[in-house]
Write an enzyme that holds these catalytic residues in place. Structure first.
Site, PDB file in Angstrom:
ATOM      1  N   LYS A 107       0.834  -1.206   0.000  1.00 26.90           N
ATOM      2  CA  LYS A 107       0.000   0.000   0.000  1.00 26.90           C
ATOM      3  C   LYS A 107       0.865   1.251   0.000  1.00 26.90           C
ATOM      4  O   LYS A 107       0.681   2.148  -0.811  1.00 26.90           O
ATOM      5  CB  LYS A 107      -0.903   0.028   1.253  1.00 26.90           C
ATOM      6  CG  LYS A 107      -1.910  -1.074   1.327  1.00 26.90           C
ATOM      7  CD  LYS A 107      -2.811  -0.931   2.538  1.00 26.90           C
ATOM      8  CE  LYS A 107      -2.071  -1.050   3.871  1.00 26.90           C
ATOM      9  NZ  LYS A 107      -1.464  -2.370   4.102  1.00 26.90           N
ATOM     10  N   THR A 108       1.801   1.295   0.930  1.00 24.09           N
ATOM     11  CA  THR A 108       2.664   2.468   1.024  1.00 24.09           C
ATOM     12  C   THR A 108       3.480   2.610  -0.262  1.00 24.09           C
ATOM     13  O   THR A 108       3.684   3.712  -0.762  1.00 24.09           O
ATOM     14  CB  THR A 108       3.585   2.349   2.256  1.00 24.09           C
ATOM     15  OG1 THR A 108       2.752   2.195   3.412  1.00 24.09           O
ATOM     16  CG2 THR A 108       4.449   3.575   2.429  1.00 24.09           C
ATOM     17  N   ASP A 146      -1.685   7.993   4.040  1.00 22.77           N
ATOM     18  CA  ASP A 146      -1.279   6.621   4.398  1.00 22.77           C
ATOM     19  C   ASP A 146      -1.860   6.300   5.780  1.00 22.77           C
ATOM     20  O   ASP A 146      -2.153   7.193   6.560  1.00 22.77           O
ATOM     21  CB  ASP A 146       0.261   6.526   4.429  1.00 22.77           C
ATOM     22  CG  ASP A 146       0.742   5.068   4.366  1.00 22.77           C
ATOM     23  OD1 ASP A 146      -0.097   4.164   4.204  1.00 22.77           O
ATOM     24  OD2 ASP A 146       1.965   4.842   4.463  1.00 22.77           O
ATOM     25  N   GLU A 147      -2.019   5.034   6.075  1.00 25.52           N
ATOM     26  CA  GLU A 147      -2.530   4.592   7.387  1.00 25.52           C
ATOM     27  C   GLU A 147      -3.856   5.276   7.718  1.00 25.52           C
ATOM     28  O   GLU A 147      -4.073   5.748   8.842  1.00 25.52           O
ATOM     29  CB  GLU A 147      -1.507   4.890   8.504  1.00 25.52           C
ATOM     30  CG  GLU A 147      -0.105   4.366   8.249  1.00 25.52           C
ATOM     31  CD  GLU A 147       0.065   2.891   8.611  1.00 25.52           C
ATOM     32  OE1 GLU A 147      -0.922   2.268   9.012  1.00 25.52           O
ATOM     33  OE2 GLU A 147       1.186   2.384   8.450  1.00 25.52           O
ATOM     34  N   GLN A 179      -5.401  -3.008  10.883  1.00 27.54           N
ATOM     35  CA  GLN A 179      -4.274  -2.403  11.599  1.00 27.54           C
ATOM     36  C   GLN A 179      -4.667  -1.120  12.312  1.00 27.54           C
ATOM     37  O   GLN A 179      -3.827  -0.286  12.617  1.00 27.54           O
ATOM     38  CB  GLN A 179      -3.122  -2.124  10.630  1.00 27.54           C
ATOM     39  CG  GLN A 179      -2.518  -3.389  10.069  1.00 27.54           C
ATOM     40  CD  GLN A 179      -1.320  -3.094   9.184  1.00 27.54           C
ATOM     41  OE1 GLN A 179      -0.291  -2.627   9.655  1.00 27.54           O
ATOM     42  NE2 GLN A 179      -1.451  -3.344   7.905  1.00 27.54           N
ATOM     43  N   ARG A 202       5.105  -7.525  10.815  1.00 28.29           N
ATOM     44  CA  ARG A 202       6.330  -6.744  10.582  1.00 28.29           C
ATOM     45  C   ARG A 202       7.438  -7.651  10.088  1.00 28.29           C
ATOM     46  O   ARG A 202       8.457  -7.203   9.587  1.00 28.29           O
ATOM     47  CB  ARG A 202       6.801  -6.036  11.878  1.00 28.29           C
ATOM     48  CG  ARG A 202       5.889  -4.984  12.486  1.00 28.29           C
ATOM     49  CD  ARG A 202       5.378  -4.004  11.490  1.00 28.29           C
ATOM     50  NE  ARG A 202       4.070  -4.402  10.983  1.00 28.29           N
ATOM     51  CZ  ARG A 202       3.540  -3.917   9.871  1.00 28.29           C
ATOM     52  NH1 ARG A 202       4.174  -3.035   9.148  1.00 28.29           N
ATOM     53  NH2 ARG A 202       2.357  -4.335   9.450  1.00 28.29           N
TER      54      ARG A 202
HETATM   55  P1  ATP Z   1       1.780  -2.124   5.962  1.00 27.25           P
HETATM   56  O1  ATP Z   1       0.334  -2.529   5.990  1.00 27.25           O
HETATM   57  O2  ATP Z   1       2.567  -2.872   6.948  1.00 27.25           O
HETATM   58  O3  ATP Z   1       1.926  -0.640   6.028  1.00 27.25           O
HETATM   59  P2  ATP Z   1       2.075  -1.954   3.137  1.00 27.25           P
HETATM   60  O4  ATP Z   1       0.850  -2.527   2.569  1.00 27.25           O
HETATM   61  O5  ATP Z   1       2.198  -0.494   3.194  1.00 27.25           O
HETATM   62  O6  ATP Z   1       2.330  -2.610   4.560  1.00 27.25           O
HETATM   63  P3  ATP Z   1       4.614  -1.871   1.842  1.00 27.25           P
HETATM   64  O7  ATP Z   1       5.394  -1.458   3.037  1.00 27.25           O
HETATM   65  O8  ATP Z   1       4.322  -0.859   0.813  1.00 27.25           O
HETATM   66  O9  ATP Z   1       3.277  -2.583   2.320  1.00 27.25           O
HETATM   67  O10 ATP Z   1       5.297  -3.106   1.139  1.00 27.25           O
HETATM   68  C1  ATP Z   1       5.761  -4.226   1.854  1.00 27.25           C
HETATM   69  C2  ATP Z   1       7.041  -4.751   1.268  1.00 27.25           C
HETATM   70  O11 ATP Z   1       6.776  -5.327  -0.008  1.00 27.25           O
HETATM   71  C3  ATP Z   1       8.064  -3.661   1.027  1.00 27.25           C
HETATM   72  O12 ATP Z   1       9.325  -4.189   1.269  1.00 27.25           O
HETATM   73  C4  ATP Z   1       7.885  -3.337  -0.433  1.00 27.25           C
HETATM   74  O13 ATP Z   1       9.067  -2.818  -0.994  1.00 27.25           O
HETATM   75  C5  ATP Z   1       7.548  -4.697  -1.015  1.00 27.25           C
HETATM   76  N1  ATP Z   1       6.709  -4.613  -2.224  1.00 27.25           N
HETATM   77  C6  ATP Z   1       5.528  -3.992  -2.331  1.00 27.25           C
HETATM   78  N2  ATP Z   1       5.024  -4.139  -3.556  1.00 27.25           N
HETATM   79  C7  ATP Z   1       5.908  -4.870  -4.260  1.00 27.25           C
HETATM   80  C8  ATP Z   1       5.965  -5.371  -5.614  1.00 27.25           C
HETATM   81  N3  ATP Z   1       4.994  -5.143  -6.477  1.00 27.25           N
HETATM   82  N4  ATP Z   1       7.032  -6.098  -5.960  1.00 27.25           N
HETATM   83  C9  ATP Z   1       8.021  -6.336  -5.077  1.00 27.25           C
HETATM   84  N5  ATP Z   1       8.031  -5.909  -3.814  1.00 27.25           N
HETATM   85  C10 ATP Z   1       6.986  -5.179  -3.395  1.00 27.25           C
HETATM   86 MG    MG Z   2       2.380   0.855   4.822  1.00 28.62          MG
END
Ligand code: ATP
Ligand code: MG
Length: 751
Positions: free
Chosen positions: A31-32, A217-218, A248, A597
């Protein structure tokens, strides 16, 4: 920027043209990343950086996002507004706050300042703090403000009785005082920014035109004020992109409203909703565990998370005897991770309460593992601990002006700055120390301040006398009580204040522990010991360190290896949360945040017996543990410490349970009571211990782990006889070997 770094759904989010967009997805699904890429993409499409506003939950997250966008766009992120709600509001206010009758140089009042204002008001209105505490009053104001209510709003929804009238008057007085001082408190930052936008259409228009894109975000952790701000700012462009995970949402206790994300479609019926389902962070095993936990919550959107990364390693679990064993186990496994070339910076230890960090910190220091405590000051650097230490320093060395200056009016005892200045002048004139000046007060000192200073000197003299008479631990307990240091924090419903109280209790625990460990503990030697602890940790530029932090501050982060310490009923979930189903679900989400995490390695620990906040308890495992399918957990499950470690011998000097800790008069539930009365002590244990006489004698074998009512956890080293004659010898780490009659000793076997 390369869209190939994204999956189709993420790319869809990035390429989305106009209108509201909701990305809702589980942890680690990118997402981030999608949000960050979207900002970079917009810029590539010609959107000017100053037309973009991105809101993050922490400053750290903001910095990280800015850095990523900068990388993706080849260094064009400078004019972006990326920041937390508070920092963005400050920026808005600095520009236009004059329209609200403040000056641009407005001050931001922190907690301490707020207290000072309220204390003055209490005095003015002649209010007894026993009827209404400062903390409670502050909480009421904060609560009202997060719900966008002023004093009158608050009153109109109250019981409107005399008590409510008093609160209303204090609330009004508080607002007046802040206004006179040209100051805003933290809640005001959001509310005044909102007021500015709502009451001054040209200002609102300015920002609505400026921010063609608003990204959050969040989003699951926004409260009403934040939600309103976001809606206002994106009101014209309707280019609002929010990302979040309802699973979350962990700040309900601070007014965050999970409905903001659950009902996004209601506010923006035209919104496009994108769900991300592939997790890129964790192994299948970790993901399975996280899913298995969160599945037990009722209030959630169903989500399916999958990953292409393989099963990975099983989760490791340790049921330690106490928090020191737990910390030793964690250190040992950090060492093993190091041997497997996992860098320290990829290792995090998460816990529910800040106070849990003390024992971990001590054990890390001993093991020579560099660490950082994130999102909380190092234990001995925390204000409340420093205050307590400053008292001790003055008692040891009254010439220590710095320490004296720190505590002369802490907690507040009406020795104002003017008085202190006068005393300092006197000291300068006589070239004496401040403490000496306290003893020969200048004639020009008025009678009221004189009384206050004399009162302080009397108290210090009394403390000084008692220091020679009492054992160290008892003395420090008395000091916390007599000086009023602990009272400040104890009478509160505010989590933050209560955690300060808990820290002071934890500090007391540390002193007791020190005393029991060293044969002739003096205050001086204790202070030296603390000073060394501080020095050791000053490896500021250590490039590699393990991160220690609370589960709350871990949101959004990721590490190759994650430890979650204290998986105990009453800690995670916290004791306070167990009263309400909603809060229990929030604790489960917190656990889900922690588990997710981890990228590769997950370690869960619990203790059977924990001394925390200077209180001892026997703990049941966290119910969340049993929600994890057993097959995901390494077969080390259930094994004893010895089996885990082979050669490991717990240090002998370890301290032991509550009975050795002094009784207390702080009025904290459970403190100073017999251990059997303490909530959280296993009922099973209580029963077996109390009814041991009537029951057929238990059979003990060498190596069995046992719990003794008084001596805590130990291990059977010998057994003889049978039936009523059966005797057992148990080794306790702090008490050595003890022999008991099985029939009558309050002793039980554990798992
Ligand atoms: P959270 O809910 O914990 O905030 P998130 O949904 O924001 O998580 P991210 O932190 O954006 O998730 O991504 C998680 C991990 O996966 C990061 O290391 C990111 O670089 C990797 N990632 C995300 N999308 C891809 C992708 N399409 N290909 C490869 N790696 C990815
Ligand atoms: Mg995130």
């Amino acid at each position: 920027m390369n869209l190939n770094d994204l999956n189709d759904r993420q790319a869809e989010a990035v390429l989305h043209q106009q209108g509201p967009l909701l990305i809702v997805a589980g942890a680690g699904s990118g997402k981030t990343r999608a949000l960050t890429y979207r900002i970079a993409y917009l810029m590539q499409q010609g959107v000017k950086p100053w037309n973009i506003l991105a809101l993050t939950f922490t400053n750290k997250a903001a910095k990280e996002m800015l850095r990523r966008v900068d990388d993706l766009t080849g260094g064009h992120a400078e004019d972006l507004w990326i920041g937390t709600f508070h920092s963005v509001c400050v920026r808005i206010l600095r520009r236009d706050i004059e329209k609200l009758g403040y000056q641009r140089s407005f001050a931001i009042y922190d907690d301490d300042d707020q207290q000072r204002v309220l204390r003055d008001l209490f005095k003015q209105h002649d209010i007894d703090e026993k009827q209404l505490s400062l903390r409670e009053m502050k909480r009421i104001i904060g609560d009202a403000k997060t719900r966008l209510m002023d004093a009158d709003d608050w009153f109109s929804q109250s019981r409107k009785d005399h008590h409510a009238q008093v609160i209303h008057d204090l609330f009004t007085g508080y607002e007046e005082k802040l206004r006179k001082a040209n100051a805003l408190d933290f809640d005001d930052l959001l509310n005044k920014a909102l007021q500015l936008l709502m009451d001054h259409p040209p200002v609102l228009e300015h920002y609505q035109q400026r921010f063609r894109h608003v990204l959050v975000d969040e989003y699951q952790d926004t409260n009403l004020a934040q939600y309103t701000l976001v809606k206002l700012l994106s009101g014209q462009s309707r280019n609002l992109c929010v990302v979040g995970d309802d699973d979350q949402s962990i700040y309900g206790w601070r007014g965050a409203d999970i409905r903001n994300i659950l009902e996004f479609n209601k506010d923006f019926p035209e919104a496009k909703v994108i769900k991300l389902e592939q997790n890129y962070r964790s192994t299948q095993t970790i993901l399975d565990a996280a899913n298995a936990i969160i599945r037990n919550n009722d209030q959630r959107m169903e989500k399916a998370l999958w990953t292409e990364s393989g099963k990975g390693e099983k989760i490791r679990f340790c049921a330690a005897g106490d928090e020191r064993e737990e910390a030793a186990w964690i250190c040992e496994h950090v060492r093993r991770l190091r041997a497997r070339k996992v860098p320290m910076s990829e290792i995090a230890v998460l816990y529910r309460m800040h106070a849990q960090s003390r024992v971990l910190e001590e054990m890390f220091m001993r093991a020579g593992i560099p660490y950082r405590v994130y999102g909380g000051t190092r234990f001995y650097d925390r204000k409340e601990i420093k205050d307590a230490l400053a008292y001790l320093r003055v008692l040891v060395n009254p010439d220590d002006d710095v320490a004296l200056r720190r505590i002369i009016n802490v907690p507040k005892r009406s020795i104002g700055d003017a008085t202190v200045e006068m005393l300092e002048e006197q000291a300068r004139e006589n070239s004496s120390t401040l403490y000496a000046a306290l003893r020969s007060l200048p004639d020009r000192l008025g009678s009221r301040p004189r009384k206050c200073v004399e009162g302080f000197v009397e108290m210090m003299d009394m403390l000084s006398r008692r220091l020679g008479e009492l054992p160290l631990g008892e003395f420090v307990k008395m000091l916390l009580d007599e000086t009023g240091l602990i009272r400040e924090y104890a009478e509160s419903n505010d989590e933050e204040m209560l955690s300060k109280r808990d820290n002071l209790l934890e500090f007391l625990g540390a002193v007791n522990e020190y005393e029991q460990k060293s044969g002739d503990a003096t205050l001086q030697s204790y202070l030296e010991n603390v000073a060394l602890v501080t020095d050791l940790d000053m490896q500021e530029d250590a490039p590699q360190y393990v991160t220690l932090m609370t589960l709350h501050s871990a949101k959004g982060m990721e590490y190759r290896a994650v430890f979650i310490a204290g998986m105990e009923d009453g800690l995670l979930p916290s004791a306070r949360s167990k009263l309400e189903e909603d809060r229990l679900e929030e604790e489960r989400r917190l656990c889900y945040v922690g588990v997710t995490r981890a990228k590769e390695f997950l370690y869960l620990t619990r203790t059977r017996h924990r001394a925390i906040f200077n209180q001892a308890s026997y703990n049941q495992p966290s119910p969340f543990l049993s929600e994890i399918p057993k097959e995901l957990i390494s077969d080390e499950w259930g094994k004893t410490m010895q089996e885990h470690f082979g050669e490991y011998k717990p240090p002998r000097e370890r301290t032991r349970p509550a009975q050795r800790l002094p009784k207390t008069s702080f009025g904290i539930p459970g403190m100073g009571q017999d251990i059997l009365d303490i909530p959280g002590v296993s009922k099973g244990f209580v029963r077996s211990a109390a009814s041991a006489v009537e029951q057929p004698a238990q059979i003990f074998r060498e190596g069995d782990r046992v719990l003794h009512k008084k001596f805590g956890s130990g291990q059977v080293v010998g057994a003889s006889g049978s039936g009523a004659e059966a005797r057992v010898t148990v080794h306790f780490t702090a008490y050595g070997d003890k022999e008991f009659s099985v029939a009558i000793a309050p002793i039980v076997k554990v798992e």
